[in-house]
Scaffold this active site. Structure first.
Site, PDB file in Angstrom:
ATOM      1  N   SER A 125       0.835  -1.206   0.000  1.00  0.00           N
ATOM      2  CA  SER A 125       0.000   0.000   0.000  1.00  0.00           C
ATOM      3  C   SER A 125       0.868   1.254   0.000  1.00  0.00           C
ATOM      4  O   SER A 125       1.965   1.272   0.586  1.00  0.00           O
ATOM      5  CB  SER A 125      -0.855  -0.013   1.262  1.00  0.00           C
ATOM      6  N   TYR A 150      -2.044  -1.427  10.939  1.00  0.00           N
ATOM      7  CA  TYR A 150      -2.268  -1.921   9.570  1.00  0.00           C
ATOM      8  C   TYR A 150      -1.099  -1.515   8.670  1.00  0.00           C
ATOM      9  O   TYR A 150      -0.501  -2.339   7.974  1.00  0.00           O
ATOM     10  CB  TYR A 150      -3.590  -1.367   9.009  1.00  0.00           C
ATOM     11  N   LYS A 154       2.178  -3.722   6.601  1.00  0.00           N
ATOM     12  CA  LYS A 154       2.623  -3.662   5.199  1.00  0.00           C
ATOM     13  C   LYS A 154       4.133  -3.386   5.139  1.00  0.00           C
ATOM     14  O   LYS A 154       4.852  -3.968   4.327  1.00  0.00           O
ATOM     15  CB  LYS A 154       1.842  -2.581   4.437  1.00  0.00           C
TER      16      LYS A 154
HETATM   17  C1  UD1 Z   1      -7.020   4.037   3.643  1.00  0.00           C
HETATM   18  C2  UD1 Z   1      -5.736   3.902   4.380  1.00  0.00           C
HETATM   19  C3  UD1 Z   1      -4.775   3.104   3.541  1.00  0.00           C
HETATM   20  C4  UD1 Z   1      -5.341   1.769   3.232  1.00  0.00           C
HETATM   21  C5  UD1 Z   1      -6.693   1.898   2.577  1.00  0.00           C
HETATM   22  C6  UD1 Z   1      -7.290   0.524   2.514  1.00  0.00           C
HETATM   23  C7  UD1 Z   1      -5.433   5.871   5.798  1.00  0.00           C
HETATM   24  C8  UD1 Z   1      -4.668   7.123   6.019  1.00  0.00           C
HETATM   25  N1  UD1 Z   1      -5.162   5.201   4.691  1.00  0.00           N
HETATM   26  O1  UD1 Z   1      -6.749   4.840   2.505  1.00  0.00           O
HETATM   27  O2  UD1 Z   1      -3.602   2.928   4.261  1.00  0.00           O
HETATM   28  O3  UD1 Z   1      -4.485   1.056   2.381  1.00  0.00           O
HETATM   29  O4  UD1 Z   1      -7.537   2.768   3.329  1.00  0.00           O
HETATM   30  O5  UD1 Z   1      -8.604   0.457   2.796  1.00  0.00           O
HETATM   31  O6  UD1 Z   1      -6.275   5.520   6.591  1.00  0.00           O
HETATM   32  N2  UD1 Z   1     -13.192  10.078   3.157  1.00  0.00           N
HETATM   33  C9  UD1 Z   1     -14.251  10.915   3.499  1.00  0.00           C
HETATM   34  N3  UD1 Z   1     -15.395  10.347   3.966  1.00  0.00           N
HETATM   35  C10 UD1 Z   1     -15.542   8.999   4.118  1.00  0.00           C
HETATM   36  C11 UD1 Z   1     -14.459   8.144   3.759  1.00  0.00           C
HETATM   37  C12 UD1 Z   1     -13.301   8.740   3.288  1.00  0.00           C
HETATM   38  O7  UD1 Z   1     -14.152  12.130   3.384  1.00  0.00           O
HETATM   39  O8  UD1 Z   1     -16.607   8.537   4.582  1.00  0.00           O
HETATM   40  C13 UD1 Z   1     -11.955  10.682   2.622  1.00  0.00           C
HETATM   41  C14 UD1 Z   1     -10.718  10.402   3.468  1.00  0.00           C
HETATM   42  O9  UD1 Z   1     -10.544  11.380   4.440  1.00  0.00           O
HETATM   43  C15 UD1 Z   1      -9.629  10.417   2.397  1.00  0.00           C
HETATM   44  C16 UD1 Z   1     -10.339   9.934   1.122  1.00  0.00           C
HETATM   45  O10 UD1 Z   1     -11.715  10.089   1.366  1.00  0.00           O
HETATM   46  O11 UD1 Z   1      -9.211  11.734   2.169  1.00  0.00           O
HETATM   47  C17 UD1 Z   1     -10.055   8.474   0.825  1.00  0.00           C
HETATM   48  O12 UD1 Z   1     -10.326   7.715   1.994  1.00  0.00           O
HETATM   49  P1  UD1 Z   1     -10.312   6.119   2.004  1.00  0.00           P
HETATM   50  O13 UD1 Z   1     -11.142   5.595   0.892  1.00  0.00           O
HETATM   51  O14 UD1 Z   1     -10.649   5.672   3.384  1.00  0.00           O
HETATM   52  O15 UD1 Z   1      -8.811   5.763   1.646  1.00  0.00           O
HETATM   53  P2  UD1 Z   1      -7.449   6.218   2.320  1.00  0.00           P
HETATM   54  O16 UD1 Z   1      -7.678   6.850   3.631  1.00  0.00           O
HETATM   55  O17 UD1 Z   1      -6.700   6.998   1.316  1.00  0.00           O
END
Ligand code: UD1
Length: 340
Positions: A125, A150, A154
């Site tokens: 990741s 987590y 990795k």
């Molecule tokens: C997250 C993990 C990453 C992991 C991946 C696997 C972190 C920092 N990173 O990625 O290590 O490999 O999940 O599942 O936790 N968001 C919203 N509202 C929501 C959900 C997400 O605003 O309900 C935003 C988050 O703040 C982020 C973006 O959407 O900015 C992507 O979020 P997400 O899909 O959870 O992925 P990551 O956080 O990038």
């Protein structure tokens, strides 16, 4: 015909990779313990490829069961997806993550040694980069101290692979560092189906649009980015799946430059959360109910991949747009919820 073991092959990325492998003529055997997947995913795979992969419901934490599997099946390579991936849960229950994500890798690598299996692809990741010092992120960027158990699994897994490859020069391993996989197969026969409340952005969006969730929370609009929301590199899961086949062919064909290699898998393009929300509204024609809330602890501000190494050395690049990914994710959600 080469036979490949895909662990976690009924999961989100695993199932799309099984399809891509079968389409390239590989025979596939899947191990999955159904902890975050359904056995009906086999039907979805079969409906696309007309081939049903062999399936074993095995928990890879049970060493004896892993040994028995390799006594019964001979395989030419392994793609190892099976792992837990919820960042928040890993903070609550670190030992579950260390057991699930590390024991399983060790047991599989022991079997590689035992049974002379030389080809191994690992799901890593971009979380290993933490908050990067420079964008886009190249594979040479330093690995930062992990913010969650987590993420730490990795990092440790990559070290386990590096050391094992160092000791066993016949083993060829590739670690693929995924950015943010989204979307579904164009047939809508397989896709992402998280159990419980989705932690990731796109399944939360599609479930909100489908009426399962009342409102999307956008975690922060006061980041130092153009619109204040976080930036990620969203990659179509089918592009990601295809990269696994290319990586496998690279090591099977002995075209690798070293016996442990690392590649970023992303599009090279960063999109903000609000851009994803807008793009979803455009492709779906649905108005999304969302509100801005506080930042989510542990989120990095901006990450997107430098794709040069994957493009030039691996010989793979993405073909599909974020809009296509969002459209396919929405078709899949509608199909699962019976909205079509
Ligand atoms: C997250 C993990 C990453 C992991 C991946 C696997 C972190 C920092 N990173 O990625 O290590 O490999 O999940 O599942 O936790 N968001 C919203 N509202 C929501 C959900 C997400 O605003 O309900 C935003 C988050 O703040 C982020 C973006 O959407 O900015 C992507 O979020 P997400 O899909 O959870 O992925 P990551 O956080 O990038």
């Amino acid at each position: 015909m080469k036979r490949i073991l895909v662990t976690g092959g009924l999961g989100y990325i695993g199932s799309h990779t099984v399809v891509a492998l079968q389409e390239e003529g590989f025979e596939v055997v899947v191990i999955d313990n159904l902890s975050n997947s359904e056995v009906s995913v086999l039907d979805g795979i079969e409906s696309i490829t007309r081939k049903r992969p062999a399936f074993e419901n095995i928990d890879l934490r049970v060493k004896k069961d892993v040994e028995d599997f390799f006594d019964n099946y001979s395989v030419d390579g392994i793609i190892h997806f099976a792992a837990s991936k919820a960042v928040g849960e890993s903070v609550e229950n670190p030992l579950l993550y260390y057991e699930n994500n590390l024991h399983t890798l060790v047991y599989l690598l022991q079997q590689c040694e035992q049974h002379n299996i030389h080809n191994f692809i690992f799901s890593s990741s971009c979380t290993v980069y933490g908050e990067p010092d420079a964008l886009p992120i190249t594979e040479a960027a330093p690995v930062k101290e992990a913010v969650s158990p987590y993420g730490n699994t990795k990092q440790i897994s990559e070290e386990v692979l590096r050391d094992t490859c160092h000791a066993n020069e016949r083993l060829k391993a590739i670690s693929l560092r995924y950015f943010n996989p989204i979307g579904a197969h164009s047939s809508a026969a397989i896709g992402e189906l998280p159990k419980g409340t989705p932690q990731n952005l796109v399944p939360f969006i599609t479930q909100t649009a489908a009426g399962l969730r009342e409102q999307l929370s956008v975690f922060g609009d006061d980041y130092p980015t153009p619109d204040g929301s976080c930036i990620r590199d969203y990659i179509h899961v089918v592009d990601l799946a295809e990269a696994h086949v290319v990586a496998l062919q690279r090591i099977i064909g002995e075209k690798n430059d070293a016996n442990f290699e690392i590649f970023n898998l992303g599009t090279g393009r960063g999109s903000s959360v609000l851009e994803v929300v807008n793009a979803f509204e455009n492709v779906s024609g649905e108005k999304l109910n969302y509100k801005i809330v506080d930042r989510r602890p542990g989120d990095v501000i901006a990450v997107y991949a430098d794709t040069q190494k994957a493009n030039e050395v691996l010989g793979w690049k993405t073909k599909r747009t974020m809009e296509e990914a969002l459209d396919s994710a929405w078709s899949w959600e509608k199909k699962v919820r019976g909205l079509d």
